[in-house]
Design a protein around this motif. Structure first.
Motif, PDB file in Angstrom:
ATOM      1  N   PRO A   1      24.241   5.727 -50.162  1.00  0.00           N
ATOM      2  CA  PRO A   1      22.830   5.877 -50.510  1.00  0.00           C
ATOM      3  C   PRO A   1      21.947   5.684 -49.283  1.00  0.00           C
ATOM      4  CG  PRO A   1      23.724   3.863 -51.448  1.00  0.00           C
ATOM      5  CD  PRO A   1      24.855   4.583 -50.796  1.00  0.00           C
ATOM      6  N   GLN A   2      20.838   6.365 -49.284  1.00  0.00           N
ATOM      7  CA  GLN A   2      19.895   6.240 -48.180  1.00  0.00           C
ATOM      8  C   GLN A   2      19.193   4.907 -48.259  1.00  0.00           C
ATOM      9  OE1 GLN A   2      17.834   9.148 -46.498  1.00  0.00           O
ATOM     10  NE2 GLN A   2      19.534  10.550 -46.601  1.00  0.00           N
TER      11      GLN A   2
ATOM     12  N   LEU B   1       9.124   9.737 -50.074  1.00  0.00           N
ATOM     13  CA  LEU B   1      10.567   9.645 -50.305  1.00  0.00           C
ATOM     14  C   LEU B   1      11.118  10.795 -51.138  1.00  0.00           C
ATOM     15  CD1 LEU B   1      10.863   5.822 -51.067  1.00  0.00           C
ATOM     16  CD2 LEU B   1      11.416   7.014 -48.940  1.00  0.00           C
ATOM     17  N   ALA B   2      10.273  11.668 -51.630  1.00  0.00           N
ATOM     18  CA  ALA B   2      10.710  12.740 -52.525  1.00  0.00           C
ATOM     19  C   ALA B   2      11.758  13.636 -51.878  1.00  0.00           C
ATOM     20  CB  ALA B   2       9.518  13.560 -52.995  1.00  0.00           C
ATOM     21  N   ALA B   3      11.639  13.911 -50.597  1.00  0.00           N
ATOM     22  CA  ALA B   3      12.569  14.807 -49.908  1.00  0.00           C
ATOM     23  C   ALA B   3      13.951  14.181 -49.716  1.00  0.00           C
ATOM     24  CB  ALA B   3      11.995  15.206 -48.557  1.00  0.00           C
ATOM     25  N   THR B   4      14.088  12.888 -49.921  1.00  0.00           N
ATOM     26  CA  THR B   4      15.386  12.219 -49.739  1.00  0.00           C
ATOM     27  C   THR B   4      16.254  12.303 -50.978  1.00  0.00           C
ATOM     28  OG1 THR B   4      14.592  10.041 -50.432  1.00  0.00           O
ATOM     29  CG2 THR B   4      14.363  10.593 -48.094  1.00  0.00           C
ATOM     30  N   GLN B   5      15.791  12.980 -52.005  1.00  0.00           N
ATOM     31  CA  GLN B   5      16.500  13.170 -53.269  1.00  0.00           C
ATOM     32  C   GLN B   5      16.920  11.827 -53.892  1.00  0.00           C
ATOM     33  OE1 GLN B   5      19.619  15.858 -52.000  1.00  0.00           O
ATOM     34  NE2 GLN B   5      18.392  17.594 -52.671  1.00  0.00           N
TER      35      GLN B   5
ATOM     36  N   LEU C   1       8.265  12.126 -58.473  1.00  0.00           N
ATOM     37  CA  LEU C   1       9.115  12.493 -57.341  1.00  0.00           C
ATOM     38  C   LEU C   1      10.030  13.674 -57.649  1.00  0.00           C
ATOM     39  CD1 LEU C   1      10.172   8.961 -56.041  1.00  0.00           C
ATOM     40  CD2 LEU C   1       8.270  10.389 -55.299  1.00  0.00           C
ATOM     41  N   GLY C   2      10.009  14.143 -58.900  1.00  0.00           N
ATOM     42  CA  GLY C   2      10.920  15.221 -59.286  1.00  0.00           C
ATOM     43  C   GLY C   2      12.365  14.774 -59.159  1.00  0.00           C
ATOM     44  N   ALA C   3      12.618  13.512 -59.490  1.00  0.00           N
ATOM     45  CA  ALA C   3      13.933  12.905 -59.307  1.00  0.00           C
ATOM     46  C   ALA C   3      14.593  12.631 -60.657  1.00  0.00           C
ATOM     47  CB  ALA C   3      13.782  11.590 -58.537  1.00  0.00           C
ATOM     48  N   PRO C   4      15.931  12.575 -60.664  1.00  0.00           N
ATOM     49  CA  PRO C   4      16.607  12.210 -61.906  1.00  0.00           C
ATOM     50  C   PRO C   4      16.374  10.739 -62.241  1.00  0.00           C
ATOM     51  CG  PRO C   4      18.206  12.511 -60.136  1.00  0.00           C
ATOM     52  CD  PRO C   4      16.864  12.902 -59.593  1.00  0.00           C
TER      53      PRO C   4
END
Length: 90
Positions: A5-6, A46-50, A71-74
């Motif tokens: 994980p990032q 942080l959105a681009a980091t998925q 964030l458009g994240a799961p």
């Protein structure tokens, strides 16, 4: 083997990611959804980091849902069990 994980970059370590309080001057979020929307807006970088957003039951799910939406994240749920201490068994 899965990717690690990032983690926060060194330039962001120690910096606050707290979202601003409500704009009505009280310093209190209107509700958990409002807090999640503000946090999601503050975490847009942080959105681009998925990221994968984890919500804790008993209040954290509405916040996590709003952050994940922003964030458009799961979104997933992390179920935890409270561990009692001898002086506070509940």
């Amino acid at each position: 083997m899965s990717a690690r994980p990032q983690v926060a970059s060194p330039s962001r370590v120690g910096q606050s990611t707290r979202a601003p309080h409500s704009t009505d001057g009280t310093g209190i979020y209107l509700d958990r959804r409002d807090a999640g929307r503000q946090l999601g807006a503050a975490l847009q970088h942080l959105a681009a980091t998925q990221p994968v957003i984890l919500g804790l039951p008993r209040g954290g799910i509405p916040v996590a849902h709003e952050v994940a939406t922003a964030l458009g994240a799961p979104l997933d749920v992390l179920v935890v069990r409270k561990i009692g201490a001898p002086s506070n068994p509940a």
